[in-house]
Write an enzyme that holds these catalytic residues in place. Structure first.
Site: not given
Lengths: 398, 398, 398, 398
Positions: D201-203, D206
């Site tokens: 996932g993006c979160y 990061s």
């Protein structure tokens, strides 16, 4: 090295190599065009010396503005052009990364003052300096250089018109005579032979691309061409001005320079040339709350007996072989969102409620096809490379 | 009670009170206009019963949309109008706060279904229902009610035109005959006597305000009126549509409904009325990446011998006594930023490069002067209150 | 004039006037509080002389910035405060309309230089000058004036701390001693008696409002308070800076002044006061692509045995009678959209996944409750008016 | 299948593969990988048959969403991967151009329903289907295919955790066992051998990129990791939801899913693995008014005796050879603007005011490194290509 040239020769023998791309002839010794292996891949030259990596050495004057940064972005994936010289007077001594952190992954020369630049070390120059300062500087460059100037300083053939609109006499009258106006799709043959190309303004690009073929074919009248143009804010550059602050621009729109915008003479020059008589247009630019993007909504009167279908067909025909100009399917509305970050121009024609009139819409990214992208397209041509080289980034959406 | 009427009489006797506000006459018993002390202060009725606080009881149909919420916002500071009935079929049973949390500080009735509404308990109604559904519902309302309808359902006098543009037969043909079209500044006298006002669309408001006085004075030609209009997204309402997602709208612009927008017949009706002949306009709306705001850039041909100065002077004269229509100083460009959140329309006239033509720019907030604000302005007039009551919010900038 | 005082006395005799608003006592002779008829209506003083219209004469120093303009916007509908003096050194001689066209509908005095201001003609002053310049100027004002200073120059009680964070010695040490820090809801009684109020910064307002009651009640620990704050760009003012251009701000976010933001000592001063020991916070501000709005997301450790329910209940209790601070229903997330343009602060408490921790969110409009709105709230109190006067604008959404 | 593994094994035998694009040799007929001239140039295959142009045939499931479109954008300039199969159930029968006009310059297959897809004609698949529907579909795909799944369906190793957070039992329990979690920089070796990669996932991307090396080196404590994350709206996809309308998102921010966001178990899984004990984080996502971009601001407690300098040095060392992860110079603040449209992650470490704590900031483009870009990076590795192939687009700024 040998592998690359092998590939090249195979390809050309096979006649298949750059299908839609024009033949390349390299007469200039500086332009070796080796198509070295590393240059063929789509990558950034982060790990090797700047000088050795690519075969054409590019100088970039005025690198600290948005159009300069955009050229660097585009060249990152250009297999042949490498930036080896960058000037930015007020930021001299700084790294490009400190001025534009988004370019951090690239290996770039340090910014220097233009007076400290050694132009014998470059093969070609993009000039991104402000209007009014450029004529002097370009006049002083070695005549062996290929130059694309993104300022307005060489766009107007009539030097008295330049003086009228820019408030100062032209500083390079002789040079002006050899300048080629670089609206690529309309002047490709001249650009091939040019040494100094005046890169068109963003508004003139978005307006001439649809109107020139229609005027040339006598499909629209010369009178009462009304252009309602809309631009993103990046066109105003990176200078710190109250009017361009986020709080002043976001969530609202406004016209500016109503009937007095400096792109007017450039637009009228291009249309008058093809119309073979003086064309005076109504031109009203509007500032939009967006960074990139430009739309020209153009209201025209059609020639007697002509329909929007004729206009549409003409534009389709004119641009059917072009990579960067797309006439959309009938009824499809061009949106700036759909060309963002790319060198494409999308356009279309619509019937007007008022009989005999038509509405033409064209959209570009003002920083790409309206500036740095077209500049690169032109330099590709000037140096004998396929004009799409390094420019086939697809639009960034959403 | 007595205190309030005392104030009123003192003031009117002195002739100074509501200088620019029209006389108030209250014939209707329901409309007591008590100007009770509490209603005179600029405040929200958060702590007291909804019913007792203000003297005019307002029903709001379709409260869950943006125009409904905007009416609630404006009425929060209206000294006389209190919302006592709110319908929203799909949100029936919910509190307004749960649908629009920004209205949390206000005391508001719970949302109910329109079929459960008791219209005998209200004095006037704002109808914010979707086009096409409104005629039936308004037909069924008690005839004693004052109604301002914000939908398009009663805007077109010609019911065949309604059918043509909205694709269904008019459901309230008889009612249509008594409708007053509520462009306040242009129809104030009729609005005073109206029972049912069709509130104008946002585009028609921004276009007719400048054009009607000019056509009436024969200063511009009826032909070739070209309108390039730009709107914020809130005009599209709160319905969940892919096209209106943030990711689809932000950072780009696009035209829509080119030549086929439903506001066309409304615009042409208004202009034709005053021109006393059929006016056909070119009208191209554009969707802007902003929530509120609307600009119409209008390109006109002037009548023979007329100059932009004449146009300017006419507009200044027409609107010199108006609170909400401001003709800016010569050369000043109207910006949507400068009317955001307010009921103001700013406009100006500019010379065109093409001789004989002029450019007119007008800006409004599409949700205020283009919808809910003008609706309130109209109801104020219908009920005998100063038309500016509750509407003197200044624009929110930045 | 006489008519006005008549009204006033009628109203006050009846004791009914401002129901929920605190009693007004006017001891100061300058403060005549006539409640003239015109001041009772919610309108702009466009047609009459500035001086005669309202009873309290307001001077506005630094009128050409955003907070100055916002005060003018709010005062437009204030029944008692009229702006009669405006200074803006760099724009001296201009009309406010030319600097802020959105304020065009108001009758305002011309901008003058602060050195040309006659302070004997005003009753109170809002000082919107830049940090660092304000101490000298306020020191020179007549002592009879009530002053609300929106700069940071008087916010820090400890003058050595001022020097440390602002890099220059305090210029008005004596004056500092009488300053009242104007976080309205927390210092109302002191503000009533104050002559000079230091209006809190936007971040400190959004942070202290939720944290002070919790610290006071010993519900959270003093250690490890982590504040991740987000602000719109208008907080940076109208100065032309590259970093605040639309093209630099839109469509992206970034932290700034990480751990070194000048609001830190102000926040820690407020929290330490109530904690009765030195509180050191982690404070990271982020710049958001929006004009107005501020959110503080605050991560705290609860005292032993305390739950988020306790925190919630404490905040509800603390603010249950407040007009401008709203603790939302359980689970409802405060959004900056829902306070835009208004003086409200919305807040709420959420459980954290990590046991013993809680998350507190508070939102304000940085230009209203975070600056000009709170300043007006304070001056209302200082002059004996209901503190909500002129401040009950509802949030503008969408 | 064999083709791919052949490539892989050849490459690995040589042991030289990825330093930055080492030699490529291919045995499989389909995978001619000739580095045929056309494939080596950076261009779009607009004029030739889709099938013949590139050597690896890619199927794209769920092509009508943003991540699907982004994969198409990236592949446009990939010399080896050509999209030959695209599914989109609700848009079956349409052209991709009609769904995403910005992709008009590319030659793409028509959209079909997934049930009509012939998977024997492709070599690899990107699966961009919604969470919850993907397990069934991937279970049914030929085992010879290389698959990168961008949904959350295979990210959680613990199937009971999947059921807990997604509210339904896992549909492909056996398949789960062979899944490799594809955070490229941290799992490169496993990805090389994987058949099915669960794209992070993006979160989680990061967050794990900075935290995993620090936890692994025992430089930060496992407790009290507080993550305040901010995301652009495109992460919510193209589904029509009221909450994601422009008018609801622009000019404001808000938290959502406070402590309950579905990315929590994925984040904690990754951190716990490396910490070798259960890590529970505080995670609060915020929705920003921007299309693309994500920032995680992470507040950590350092291990005893550790300074931010140690943290910084660790991250520099961990990522010094990475093309796509850049630890900025000391003090430089990562901004989402500077990675927009690119596959880069920028990060940095800052000292906190509170002793013993540090602040870590990392930024990505949620649609590129946070989704489609990393997916392509993974498939490049799975098929034995240099992982940067087709991914060296520089960030688009401004």
């Amino acid at each position: 090295m040998s592998s690359a040239s092998t590939i090249s020769s195979i390809c050309f023998e096979q006649g298949c190599w750059f299908k839609r791309e024009r033949m390349i002839r390299v007469s200039d010794k500086r332009v070796k065009r080796l198509a070295s292996p590393s240059s063929l891949s789509f990558r950034v030259s982060a790990n090797s010396s700047v000088k050795s990596e690519k075969d054409i050495r590019i100088g970039l004057l005025g690198a600290s503005g948005y159009t300069g940064a955009e050229i660097v972005r585009l060249l990152a994936n250009h297999p042949h052009f490498g930036v080896t010289l960058m000037t930015a007077d007020r930021k001299a001594g700084q790294s490009m990364e400190s001025v534009f952190p988004h370019l951090r992954a690239q290996k770039l020369p340090r910014l220097i003052s233009v007076k400290d630049a050694d132009f014998s070390t470059v093969d070609a120059v993009f000039c991104c300096l402000p209007h009014g300062t450029t004529q002097e500087i370009i006049k002083g460059l070695p005549t062996a250089l290929k130059i694309v100037d993104l300022s307005a300083d060489f766009r107007l053939r009539d030097i008295s018109e330049y003086e009228e609109w820019y408030g100062q006499p032209h500083q390079a009258v002789e040079l002006q005579k050899e300048v080629v106006y670089g609206l690529t799709e309309l002047s490709r043959e001249d650009i091939k032979k040019a040494r100094l190309v005046a890169n068109p303004g963003c508004y003139p690009t978005s307006i001439q691309l649809p109107l020139v073929p229609l005027l040339k074919a006598n499909l629209i009248k010369h009178e009462n061409i009304i252009i309602d143009a809309k631009s993103g804010v990046s066109g105003a550059g990176r200078g710190a001005k109250e009017a361009n602050l986020y709080s002043e621009i976001a969530e609202g729109i406004s016209s500016y320079g109503v009937t007095r915008h400096r792109h007017v003479p450039e637009i009228e020059q291009g249309l008058s040339d093809v119309a073979q008589s003086k064309v005076t247009v109504s031109f009203t630019p509007h500032l939009m709350p967006m960074i990139r993007g430009m739309q020209s909504t153009i209201y025209v009167e059609m020639a007697s007996g002509i329909t929007t279908k004729n206009l549409y067909q003409q534009l389709r025909t004119s641009y059917e072989d072009e990579e960067f100009v797309k006439v959309l399917d009938e009824g499809a509305v061009p949106r700036t969102h759909n060309v963002r970050g790319s060198n494409y121009c999308f356009m279309n024609v619509f019937p007007d409620r008022i009989p005999g009139r038509a509405i033409i819409i064209s959209v570009i990214d003002n920083l790409v096809k309206g500036a740095s992208g077209q500049a690169l397209q032109n330099l590709n041509i000037m140096l004998g490379f396929p004009e799409t080289t390094g420019l086939l980034h697809q639009p960034v959406f959403p």
